[in-house]
Write a protein that holds these residues in place. Structure first.
Motif, PDB file in Angstrom:
ATOM      1  N   ARG A   1       2.198   6.541  -2.857  1.00 29.08           N
ATOM      2  CA  ARG A   1       3.525   6.843  -3.410  1.00 29.08           C
ATOM      3  C   ARG A   1       3.865   5.886  -4.540  1.00 29.08           C
ATOM      4  O   ARG A   1       4.830   5.139  -4.502  1.00 29.08           O
ATOM      5  CB  ARG A   1       4.560   6.812  -2.303  1.00 29.08           C
ATOM      6  CG  ARG A   1       4.368   7.965  -1.325  1.00 29.08           C
ATOM      7  CD  ARG A   1       5.242   7.848  -0.130  1.00 29.08           C
ATOM      8  NE  ARG A   1       6.631   7.663  -0.494  1.00 29.08           N
ATOM      9  CZ  ARG A   1       7.553   7.193   0.335  1.00 29.08           C
ATOM     10  NH1 ARG A   1       7.210   6.850   1.557  1.00 29.08           N
ATOM     11  NH2 ARG A   1       8.793   7.048  -0.053  1.00 29.08           N
TER      12      ARG A   1
ATOM     13  N   ASP B   1       3.914   1.738   2.550  1.00 31.25           N
ATOM     14  CA  ASP B   1       4.816   2.560   3.372  1.00 31.25           C
ATOM     15  C   ASP B   1       6.297   2.230   3.190  1.00 31.25           C
ATOM     16  O   ASP B   1       7.126   3.131   3.105  1.00 31.25           O
ATOM     17  CB  ASP B   1       4.455   2.452   4.867  1.00 31.25           C
ATOM     18  CG  ASP B   1       3.039   2.924   5.154  1.00 31.25           C
ATOM     19  OD1 ASP B   1       2.590   3.864   4.469  1.00 31.25           O
ATOM     20  OD2 ASP B   1       2.382   2.346   6.038  1.00 31.25           O
TER      21      ASP B   1
ATOM     22  N   SER C   1      10.007   0.503   1.740  1.00 29.34           N
ATOM     23  CA  SER C   1      10.764   0.489   0.496  1.00 29.34           C
ATOM     24  C   SER C   1      10.466  -0.778  -0.302  1.00 29.34           C
ATOM     25  O   SER C   1      10.153  -1.831   0.258  1.00 29.34           O
ATOM     26  CB  SER C   1      12.260   0.558   0.817  1.00 29.34           C
ATOM     27  OG  SER C   1      13.049   0.354  -0.327  1.00 29.34           O
TER      28      SER C   1
ATOM     29  N   PHE D   1       6.901   1.957  -8.360  1.00 27.31           N
ATOM     30  CA  PHE D   1       7.470   2.739  -7.262  1.00 27.31           C
ATOM     31  C   PHE D   1       8.541   3.685  -7.800  1.00 27.31           C
ATOM     32  O   PHE D   1       9.337   3.307  -8.667  1.00 27.31           O
ATOM     33  CB  PHE D   1       8.109   1.824  -6.210  1.00 27.31           C
ATOM     34  CG  PHE D   1       7.146   1.248  -5.206  1.00 27.31           C
ATOM     35  CD1 PHE D   1       5.781   1.392  -5.348  1.00 27.31           C
ATOM     36  CD2 PHE D   1       7.628   0.565  -4.098  1.00 27.31           C
ATOM     37  CE1 PHE D   1       4.901   0.862  -4.422  1.00 27.31           C
ATOM     38  CE2 PHE D   1       6.753   0.027  -3.157  1.00 27.31           C
ATOM     39  CZ  PHE D   1       5.395   0.180  -3.315  1.00 27.31           C
TER      40      PHE D   1
ATOM     41  N   ARG E   1      12.282   5.291  -3.712  1.00 26.92           N
ATOM     42  CA  ARG E   1      11.684   4.327  -2.775  1.00 26.92           C
ATOM     43  C   ARG E   1      12.422   2.993  -2.824  1.00 26.92           C
ATOM     44  O   ARG E   1      12.335   2.193  -1.892  1.00 26.92           O
ATOM     45  CB  ARG E   1      10.207   4.149  -3.111  1.00 26.92           C
ATOM     46  CG  ARG E   1       9.423   3.431  -2.042  1.00 26.92           C
ATOM     47  CD  ARG E   1       7.929   3.574  -2.253  1.00 26.92           C
ATOM     48  NE  ARG E   1       7.179   2.776  -1.287  1.00 26.92           N
ATOM     49  CZ  ARG E   1       5.853   2.755  -1.180  1.00 26.92           C
ATOM     50  NH1 ARG E   1       5.120   3.505  -1.994  1.00 26.92           N
ATOM     51  NH2 ARG E   1       5.267   1.992  -0.279  1.00 26.92           N
ATOM     52  N   ASN E   2      13.146   2.754  -3.885  1.00 31.50           N
ATOM     53  CA  ASN E   2      14.039   1.604  -3.999  1.00 31.50           C
ATOM     54  C   ASN E   2      15.336   1.892  -3.231  1.00 31.50           C
ATOM     55  O   ASN E   2      15.740   1.123  -2.357  1.00 31.50           O
ATOM     56  CB  ASN E   2      14.299   1.355  -5.490  1.00 31.50           C
ATOM     57  CG  ASN E   2      15.257   0.212  -5.788  1.00 31.50           C
ATOM     58  OD1 ASN E   2      15.915  -0.321  -4.906  1.00 31.50           O
ATOM     59  ND2 ASN E   2      15.353  -0.148  -7.052  1.00 31.50           N
TER      60      ASN E   2
ATOM     61  N   ALA F   1      10.590  11.091   1.132  1.00 34.01           N
ATOM     62  CA  ALA F   1      10.204  10.442  -0.118  1.00 34.01           C
ATOM     63  C   ALA F   1      10.915  11.029  -1.337  1.00 34.01           C
ATOM     64  O   ALA F   1      10.936  10.401  -2.394  1.00 34.01           O
ATOM     65  CB  ALA F   1       8.692  10.554  -0.308  1.00 34.01           C
TER      66      ALA F   1
END
Length: 547
Positions: free
Chosen positions: A91, A409, A411, A417, A421-422, A526
């Motif tokens: 990711r 996996d 954050s 990224f 994901r933040n 996600a």
């Protein structure tokens, strides 16, 4: 989307989009509307490109909002030679070097559309606490220097007439006082240094940082063994034989400045070296008319001399705390990220120091549950990828942190990224009732181990040490901080937590938990759309409940 005969193509997209120069056809969906509570900072972007080079494109904003402030900044690109470690998960955008969107530059003389390259501007709406409720159009016009229209985009913002509650999360991003003096080439604690400190601390506070690393002595963080960082010491020390006198004038000025710009809590810098509490931090003192280092790497943490120093310092420091009325606003550190191999050193330091601290909270980042289980750290701060045993044990008032090691996996906010994901960390921290969040890098502008200064616009990985995006959230501008996409998106996560708290306060706790579902710190949706839809659903329910 807007495409006219002048060939300036534009599209409204969400704040969770990252637009890369190498993007061909923009895949991100149009994002034309959203909602916000009073007092919230809302952001969206307008992506743009042209078939030919166009310079000095002016932007003008018109809005039906009555009291709110709208600003537009240009999303800049910065390089990353080390976006990610080799064994990364899937990711990410890319693991190879490249240019990444991150700094948010004020627009002074228009923007440039590079030929056939997507760029974007970042539109921020500071919704006034007195703003009327309703739906309002925000129009952004793109024009040539001569006033010719190139394109126009419109965004519809619904203001819900209820104020965003105050942030409850205690949040620190370690503030590196020395990096500011080094980067701007000003003497430590000169008037210009104080001015810059206030500017950077003010930006931190506006982004939800309410606990500030306070350098009683030069913080022993990311320093090569045997090396030194520039002296930033707020406590003056005078040594006469085995006796010490302490001056708190600079610490008073620091506290006055911080409280004036909205800092709520102070975390005093670590009283022992990093990774295990084996040595004393660098401490300077006046002795026999000479200003010199009296403690450092050569000082054993458990030695009689350093213990005598701390035994004289701590009572005087606590008197200062009480005199300022800060008894409920200070935190202490022993050593950052102690390993199991340093358990005995940490135990000695902790057992000796804590009785003197009279119940004041001691917090340290660590991930071995045994440290907590042994009673050494009543307030542990485990990393997000090691938090499960602490959650299962029901540790009260639990904090968490992440840094370079949390890249699988969970954050994080590395350049590579996705922004979702933040931002997901806000949902996770709310679900699990997290009390505080710590990160080590608000403005670390040195190479790893503080060996040399770096230019953060060129070196974004601390000299191939950490994935780009770990070491700092802000860049040094001419007069003060240049903010980043990553800092803005993390603040959106904090605002999400405040909106969730409001919905629960209004009676929607069960409904919220159903919306959030069974996510964990390592397993969660996600997609950007999931986060955006969650927040819009929460806002809609708040609006329905308040009528």
């Amino acid at each position: 989307m807007n495409l006219n005969h002048n060939q300036l193509e534009t599209r409204c997209v969400s704040s969770l989009v990252k637009i890369f120069a190498q993007d061909g056809e923009l895949q991100e969906p149009v994002y034309p509307k959203g909602s916000a509570l009073r007092g919230e900072v809302y952001a969206f972007q307008i992506a743009y490109r042209s078939a030919q080079m166009r310079k000095n494109i002016n932007l003008s904003v018109t809005s039906q909002l009555q009291n709110s402030t709208i600003t537009v900044r240009s999303v800049g690109l910065v390089p990353s030679e080390m976006p990610m470690y080799a064994d990364h998960d899937e990711r990410i955008f890319q693991a190879t070097p490249g240019l990444f969107p991150d700094p948010l530059y004020p627009i002074a003389q228009g923007i440039t559309a590079l030929p056939n390259v997507w760029s974007s501007v970042w539109v921020t709406v500071q919704v006034d606490r007195a703003e009327q409720g309703g739906t309002f159009d925000i129009a952004i016009a793109f024009e040539t220097a001569e006033g010719e229209s190139l394109a126009q985009e419109s965004f519809s913002l619904t203001v819900i007439p209820r104020e965003l509650p105050e942030q409850k999360l205690i949040h620190t991003e370690w503030f590196h006082t020395d990096c500011i003096a080094t980067q701007y080439n000003v003497p430590v604690f000169s008037e210009e240094h104080w001015r810059l400190l206030e500017a950077f601390i003010g930006t931190a506070v506006r982004h939800g940082i309410n606990l500030l690393l306070t350098p009683l002595f030069t913080p022993p963080l990311d320093t090569a063994v045997g090396g030194e960082r520039p002296t930033v010491q707020l406590v003056d020390v005078e040594k006469t034989g085995n006796q010490y006198k302490f001056g708190f004038e600079k610490l008073d000025r620091w506290a006055d400045m911080c409280l004036a710009v909205g800092v709520r809590y102070f975390e005093f810098s670590h009283l022992y070296t990093q990774w295990g509490a084996k040595h004393a931090p660098k401490i300077m003192a006046h002795e026999n008319g000479e200003y010199k280092r009296i403690f450092g790497w050569e000082t054993e943490a458990s030695g009689e001399e350093y213990r005598s120093f701390l035994g004289q310092l701590i009572p005087e420091l606590l008197k200062w705390v009480e005199g300022r009325g800060l008894q409920k606003q200070v935190y202490f550190h022993i050593s950052d990220e102690p390993s199991m191999s340093a358990l005995e050193d940490y135990r000695q330091a902790s057992d000796w120091l804590r009785p003197m601290l009279q119940g004041y909270p001691v917090i340290d980042a660590l991930s071995d549950y045994e440290f907590y289980e042994s009673g050494l750290v009543p307030r542990p701060i485990p990393a997000t990828n090691h938090i499960e045993p602490f959650l299962e044990a029901g540790v009260p008032d639990l904090w968490t942190y992440y840094c370079c090691g949390q890249y699988k996996d969970v954050s994080n906010r590395f350049f590579t990224f996705p922004s979702a994901r933040n931002r997901i960390i806000g949902v996770q921290m709310h679900k699990f009732g997290i009390t505080g969040f710590l990160h080590w890098g608000f403005n670390f502008w040195y190479s790893q181990y503080s060996i040399k200064p770096i230019n953060p616009y060129i070196t974004t990985d601390a000299g191939h040490a950490f994935p780009s995006g770990d070491a700092f959230l802000v860049y040094p501008g001419e007069e003060g901080p240049i903010e980043s996409i990553r800092m803005e998106v993390f603040y959106e996560a904090l605002q999400d937590m405040r909106a969730f708290a409001l919905l629960e306060e209004l009676g929607g706790k069960d409904e919220l938990q159903a919306l959030i579902g069974n996510l964990t710190f390592s397993s969660y949706p996600a997609e950007s759309e999931w986060l955006l839809n969650l927040r819009e659903t929460v806002n809609k329910r708040i609006a329905e409940i308040i009528g």
